[in-house]
Design an enzyme around this catalytic site. Sequence first.
Site, PDB file in Angstrom:
ATOM      1  N   ASP A 140       8.924  34.087 -44.752  1.00 42.95           N
ATOM      2  CA  ASP A 140       9.213  35.502 -44.979  1.00 42.95           C
ATOM      3  C   ASP A 140      10.641  35.836 -44.569  1.00 42.95           C
ATOM      4  OD1 ASP A 140       8.734  38.151 -45.618  1.00 42.95           O
ATOM      5  OD2 ASP A 140       6.928  38.310 -44.390  1.00 42.95           O
ATOM      6  N   ASP A 152       4.412  43.595 -51.624  1.00 39.48           N
ATOM      7  CA  ASP A 152       3.436  44.018 -50.614  1.00 39.48           C
ATOM      8  C   ASP A 152       2.438  45.014 -51.189  1.00 39.48           C
ATOM      9  OD1 ASP A 152       4.264  42.406 -48.588  1.00 39.48           O
ATOM     10  OD2 ASP A 152       5.528  43.893 -47.601  1.00 39.48           O
TER      11      ASP A 152
HETATM   12  C1  GLA Z   1       6.125  41.107 -45.002  1.00 42.06           C
HETATM   13  C2  GLA Z   1       5.254  40.355 -45.979  1.00 42.06           C
HETATM   14  C3  GLA Z   1       3.806  40.671 -45.702  1.00 42.06           C
HETATM   15  C4  GLA Z   1       3.469  40.284 -44.271  1.00 42.06           C
HETATM   16  C5  GLA Z   1       4.401  40.986 -43.308  1.00 42.06           C
HETATM   17  C6  GLA Z   1       4.225  40.474 -41.890  1.00 42.06           C
HETATM   18  O1  GLA Z   1       6.098  42.473 -45.230  1.00 42.06           O
HETATM   19  O2  GLA Z   1       5.585  40.678 -47.295  1.00 42.06           O
HETATM   20  O3  GLA Z   1       2.968  39.984 -46.602  1.00 42.06           O
HETATM   21  O4  GLA Z   1       3.570  38.893 -44.127  1.00 42.06           O
HETATM   22  O5  GLA Z   1       5.766  40.811 -43.665  1.00 42.06           O
HETATM   23  O6  GLA Z   1       5.060  41.080 -41.000  1.00 42.06           O
END
Ligand code: GLA
Length: 725
Positions: free
Chosen positions: A476, A546
Amino acid sequence: MIRFDEKNKVFLLNTEHTSYGIALTDDRYVCHLYYGSRLEETDLRYLLREDEGPFTPSSNKRETGSFLDSAPMEYPESGMGDYRESALRIRSAAGYRASELVYEGYEIMAGKPRLEGLPATWGADSACSTLKIYCRDQLLGMKVTLLYSVFQDSDALTRSAIIENEGKEPFYIEKALSACLDMDDRGFEVMGLFGSWARERRIQRIPLGYGRQNIASFRGESSHQEHPFLALVTPETTQDTGEVYAMNFVYSGNFIAQAEKSQFDSVRMTMGIHPEGFTWKLEPGESFTAPEVVMVYSSEGLGKMTRTFHDLYRNHLIRSPWLHRKRPILINNWEATYFDFDEKKLLEIAEDASELGIEMLVMDDGWFGKRSNDDSSLGDWRVNEEKIRGGLNSLVENVKKLGMKFGIWIEPEMISPDSELYRQHPDWALQVPGRDITQSRAQYVLDLSREEVADGVYEMIAEVLHSADISYVKWDMNRQLATMGSYAWPADRQGELYHRYMLGVYRMQERLLADFPDLLLENCSGGGARFDAGMLYYSPQIWCSDDTDAVERLSIQEGTALIYPVSAMGAHVSVCPNHTVGRVTPFVTRGHVALSGTFGYELDITKLTDEEKAIVKAQTAEYHRYNDLIREGDYYRMESYTENKDRDSWMIVSKEKDRALVFCVQVLSGANRKSRFLRLKGLDPDRRYVADGREYQGSTLMRAGLRIPAESGDFKSRLIEIRQV
Ligand code: GLA
């Protein structure tokens, strides 16, 4: 595939259906001649209009400026009189900004050279060939190599440029784009992808006016907001008809993609690293490589462009051993628990999941340091044994006993101000001495331009990955870059930071894949902020957004699939009301939308009703039945909810055209509606197919259409399998 006509001084690069032509003028200028449907001959100089004013400088030196400002150029420089967008701007050691490239020679080679440290398309010597055009600026001692590659099995073409200092003094590259395409305007419209967090890659199409229209990011990543893709389309262009000229950048950092309509109704289309915040000092003997741009021309509308990109990326970009394999159906605990979990909760999820056919548990953010919210611990890549009691290996072994694999979330590019790592190495964060470092999600960005920083973090993470049997990593990146400064570099190299940062990320991912060759890597950036062709070189799939709401996903996935194969789109079923938009959609619809991507779950499965659990079981079976087709097939779009605000439909057709899946979603239901006839695409008109228990001729399904009954209820979807008789 690539020819040089010595007499006419014309290069012609042919793919199966397209041609790209370059001509030399005055034995000096590398001019653009043609891009479009395939041509067979090289007697094409008339396309340069050399017999019209302002003529080439050899016949009209007094108007060299007019020539430079109107001739179609392959790699225009700045400072000599071409006032359109330049591809290259150099500042000499003495501070002058003017360069003149003179053609020197060429080479045609089998295969495609690697671009040092950068992601790029690849192919065997028998599968592709490359034209290198060499140019030189005598005064600067600068050599520029323009690279063009074409593939046997693709209508795409790739470009990049290498700049070398063969002189005695350093010079500064202030701008080095990767591709330029000059054409006459044909009433072009500009297409791009725009968005924000949780609504990435919405398609926008607007007329091209005079002046410059650009799509760009200088956020240090390709970004949620604007996407490194630009297409110029003729006004009548649809999914199936019309002309499309598209560029897509194989790079994940700052970019600019621009269309400029000039005084003579010519259009210059450019793409490359954004010059904002960029300078690169090139010492004698050093070289700089501009990342690759993929260009696709289609005379059969957007659908053909899409399928050309999908096939190129599946055959010549993604390297993962997982590319052609069914990925394990995963369940991720993020929307199920956020930071509030322990090993017991994870095992409960895994137990229920394994019974329903789910094959891998992914432990998301919150397992390390003292992280119980997003305020701390990035950089402290050690398992928090207060949460994961008994340690990681024991958790993973227990998950494996359930017949499941295990995956883990990491965010290696970041450092929390509240972390052991920051307390030990405050200089490891990107920063401008004397200024507050801009925080975003309470985090700083690591200075990955420094090898010791990248290596230090990498080694911590590798230790975790070695400590247990980990099959999958979600990498990420949850903030964009700012306060760009590094302790490692002198004043005249601070402008190299954005690009050096990207090179650092690429190097880390390369190392990860070398150390863990069978790892399934999924890139991610606050959802889908780094869903780009650069990252696909490292990971076969990328988290798309997300926003997991099925209706929002229709637009996000339509925009993403405009360029990228659906096998790369991270898509999960989550709970309702949806955590981002609060919408309630049927469980079945959520499944159909996620099936058009990598497929998985992101919910607390222990809280599902028996009825929902039965649907999960049916969905995991559907995944196994259809994934080979979805992953490997051809994508066709029939209807766009983003455009019509009512319904969405798309198809995946097998390469052999013997099987297909039709997905359709009725977003809002309406009163007193009749059924509708959905015209299918991509089938063989002469073969017989079965759909919904009835037999049809392929031509009937494509011309008269498949009957889709009117549905009662909102957000209803249907998945229809078509099989050849
Ligand atoms: C990002 C990712 C999510 C999750 C969060 C965790 O927003 O896109 O899927 O993993 O971080 O902090």
